[in-house]
Motif scaffolding. Structure first.
Motif, PDB file in Angstrom:
ATOM      1  N   TYR A  88       5.054   5.897  -8.530  1.00  0.00           N
ATOM      2  CA  TYR A  88       5.461   4.509  -8.274  1.00  0.00           C
ATOM      3  C   TYR A  88       4.229   3.616  -8.098  1.00  0.00           C
ATOM      4  CZ  TYR A  88       8.173   0.587  -6.445  1.00  0.00           C
ATOM      5  OH  TYR A  88       8.749  -0.658  -6.265  1.00  0.00           O
ATOM      6  N   GLY A  89       3.251   4.106  -7.349  1.00  0.00           N
ATOM      7  CA  GLY A  89       2.040   3.318  -7.123  1.00  0.00           C
ATOM      8  C   GLY A  89       1.288   3.030  -8.399  1.00  0.00           C
ATOM      9  N   LYS A  90       1.171   4.050  -9.272  1.00  0.00           N
ATOM     10  CA  LYS A  90       0.462   3.865 -10.552  1.00  0.00           C
ATOM     11  C   LYS A  90       1.221   2.881 -11.434  1.00  0.00           C
ATOM     12  CE  LYS A  90      -1.175   7.536 -12.673  1.00  0.00           C
ATOM     13  NZ  LYS A  90      -1.247   8.928 -13.197  1.00  0.00           N
TER      14      LYS A  90
ATOM     15  N   HIS B  15       3.240   0.459 -10.649  1.00  0.00           N
ATOM     16  CA  HIS B  15       3.249  -0.925 -10.161  1.00  0.00           C
ATOM     17  C   HIS B  15       1.863  -1.412  -9.733  1.00  0.00           C
ATOM     18  CE1 HIS B  15       7.667  -1.285 -10.203  1.00  0.00           C
ATOM     19  NE2 HIS B  15       7.654  -0.004  -9.901  1.00  0.00           N
TER      20      HIS B  15
ATOM     21  N   MET C  81      -3.407   2.717  -3.471  1.00  0.00           N
ATOM     22  CA  MET C  81      -2.877   4.008  -3.020  1.00  0.00           C
ATOM     23  C   MET C  81      -3.944   4.785  -2.263  1.00  0.00           C
ATOM     24  SD  MET C  81      -0.648   5.486  -6.201  1.00  0.00           S
ATOM     25  CE  MET C  81      -2.103   5.753  -7.218  1.00  0.00           C
TER      26      MET C  81
ATOM     27  N   ILE D 280      -0.172  -0.566  -7.348  1.00  0.00           N
ATOM     28  CA  ILE D 280      -0.275  -0.805  -5.908  1.00  0.00           C
ATOM     29  C   ILE D 280      -1.440   0.034  -5.367  1.00  0.00           C
ATOM     30  CG2 ILE D 280       0.931  -0.587  -3.689  1.00  0.00           C
ATOM     31  CD1 ILE D 280       3.571  -0.723  -5.315  1.00  0.00           C
TER      32      ILE D 280
ATOM     33  N   GLY E 254       5.698   9.068  -4.935  1.00  0.00           N
ATOM     34  CA  GLY E 254       4.872   7.963  -4.442  1.00  0.00           C
ATOM     35  C   GLY E 254       3.715   7.664  -5.364  1.00  0.00           C
TER      36      GLY E 254
ATOM     37  N   LEU F 239       0.843  -1.187   0.000  1.00  0.00           N
ATOM     38  CA  LEU F 239       0.000   0.000   0.000  1.00  0.00           C
ATOM     39  C   LEU F 239       0.884   1.245   0.000  1.00  0.00           C
ATOM     40  CD1 LEU F 239      -3.273   0.715   0.772  1.00  0.00           C
ATOM     41  CD2 LEU F 239      -2.066   1.753   2.681  1.00  0.00           C
ATOM     42  N   ILE F 240       0.502   2.235  -0.796  1.00  0.00           N
ATOM     43  CA  ILE F 240       1.184   3.524  -0.814  1.00  0.00           C
ATOM     44  C   ILE F 240       0.304   4.532  -0.088  1.00  0.00           C
ATOM     45  CG2 ILE F 240       2.061   5.405  -2.255  1.00  0.00           C
ATOM     46  CD1 ILE F 240       3.697   2.981  -2.781  1.00  0.00           C
TER      47      ILE F 240
END
Length: 380
Positions: free
Chosen positions: A103-105, A107, A111, A109, A100, A87-88
């Motif tokens: 990176y989240g978008k 991969h 958010m 993840i 952040g 989780l971001i």
């Protein structure tokens, strides 16, 4: 759960967001939840710890006391690749928050974001209202990709919803350490240290900055009826950009303590009679809750997060922002009527006891788990 947290402020910086995030990471430590925190270096050097990454920073042009990190993208990416966050959590819309988000978008993840500051309200105090439209456009663009946005209070939620800020906005409230901020900390030493001879102590705690309307605190004190004013000592606790200018105007019944923390702060709260907090820009108002936990009635602005903490006529009074006459009238009323003040003090303490950090963080982490699980189901 493995949480990567991005913020532009953290302990030992002194502000509500930094203290809340410190509480948050303490809770994660206690629960054994893995996290990596990415924050700017502050003005005070701190020892390095493995799960906190600090980056060189510069003062924010519009608000020098806020610092913007100069991230090292390669280092952050390597750290995140090794950590493998599930989780971001982004608590800033600036440099580190952008990394952040990216990176989240990239991969895919889950958010979440937390919104802590009404930047548009601050602009009026720093003569930059021409930026209001662009600040809102940017903030709306920035927050759209997140699965959920958390805000500290209902008024903040309503404000963002009215602007179609994000479709999923939840409240992440705040708590207080009831044992640390307690009427039991009352101490005669406070009067001795600050040479207070007057019967009443009127207290303000917070940043000495334009957006806190500190001038209303001073105007309120001077607007008190003469017989009340003569028996009252104003104690102003905190530091900030206006401190040097305002504290230079000496008055025998006004004491500027500068920044206080720890036992010194808790004793000041518990030894005062009334808390005055006219700031209209709060998304929550942590110091208000600390004062209430210490057994103080509060006279605050009927604006922002403070209006959800103070129940008018029950544990304090709410005044229209910047209306000095109202602040002075209610201050005078409570300083003169000791029995009413004691009743309000009891109600303040009782209200503060209902807000537990552990329950608040339990709820937050459960919300994170729901988001992560829902995203997994969609991916499957």
């Amino acid at each position: 759960m493995r949480i990567a947290i991005f913020s532009d402020t953290y302990a030992p910086e002194v502000n509500g967001v930094a203290r809340t995030l410190k509480r948050y990471t303490n809770y994660l430590d206690t629960k054994g939840i893995a996290y990596r925190l990415f924050v700017p270096e502050g003005r005070t050097p701190v020892p390095k710890v493995p799960h906190i990454e600090r980056f060189m920073s510069i003062p924010f042009l519009l608000y020098p006391d806020c610092r913007l990190a100069i991230p090292n993208p390669i280092h952050i990416r390597q750290t995140l690749d090794e950590f493998k966050p599930t989780l971001i959590h982004v608590a800033t819309p600036f440099n580190l928050g952008l990394f952040g988000l990216h990176y989240g978008k990239k991969h895919q993840i889950p958010m979440v974001a937390s919104y802590h500051t009404h930047f548009d309200d601050y602009l009026a105090y720093y003569h930059a209202t021409f930026l209001t439209k662009w600040i809102w456009k940017y903030l709306q663009w920035f927050h759209q990709p997140f699965d959920r946005v958390y805000v500290p209070s209902e008024s903040t939620r309503e404000k963002l919803l009215s602007r179609n800020f994000h479709p999923s906005i939840d409240i992440w409230g705040r708590g207080v350490n009831h044992h640390f901020y307690s009427p039991a900390k009352q101490s005669r030493s406070v009067r001795e240290i600050y040479n207070i001879k007057e019967k009443n102590i009127l207290l303000y705690v917070g940043r000495v900055a334009p957006e806190k309307d500190v001038h209303i605190v001073l105007e309120t004190f001077h607007a008190l009826p003469e017989h009340v004013k003569q028996e009252t000592h104003l104690l102003i606790v905190g530091n900030g950009p206006l401190f040097q200018t305002l504290s230079a105007k000496e008055h025998p019944q006004i004491t500027w303590t500068g920044f206080l923390e720890g036992e010194a702060l808790s004793k000041v709260y518990a030894s005062a009679d009334l808390f005055l907090f006219p700031s209209p820009t709060e998304t929550f108002g942590n110091v208000v809750l600390e004062a209430q936990s210490s057994g103080l009635p509060v006279i605050g602005a009927k604006a922002g997060g403070v209006q959800h903490l103070v129940t008018h006529g029950v544990n304090g009074f709410l005044c229209e922002a910047k209306h000095t006459e109202s602040f002075a009238n209610y201050t005078s009323l409570l300083l003169e009527q000791e029995s009413l003040r004691r009743t309000f003090a009891e109600k303040s303490r009782a209200f503060a006891l209902t807000l537990s950090w552990n329950e608040i963080f339990d709820k937050l982490i459960n919300s994170f788990l729901q988001i992560a699980n829902r995203k997994q189901e969609i991916s499957a």
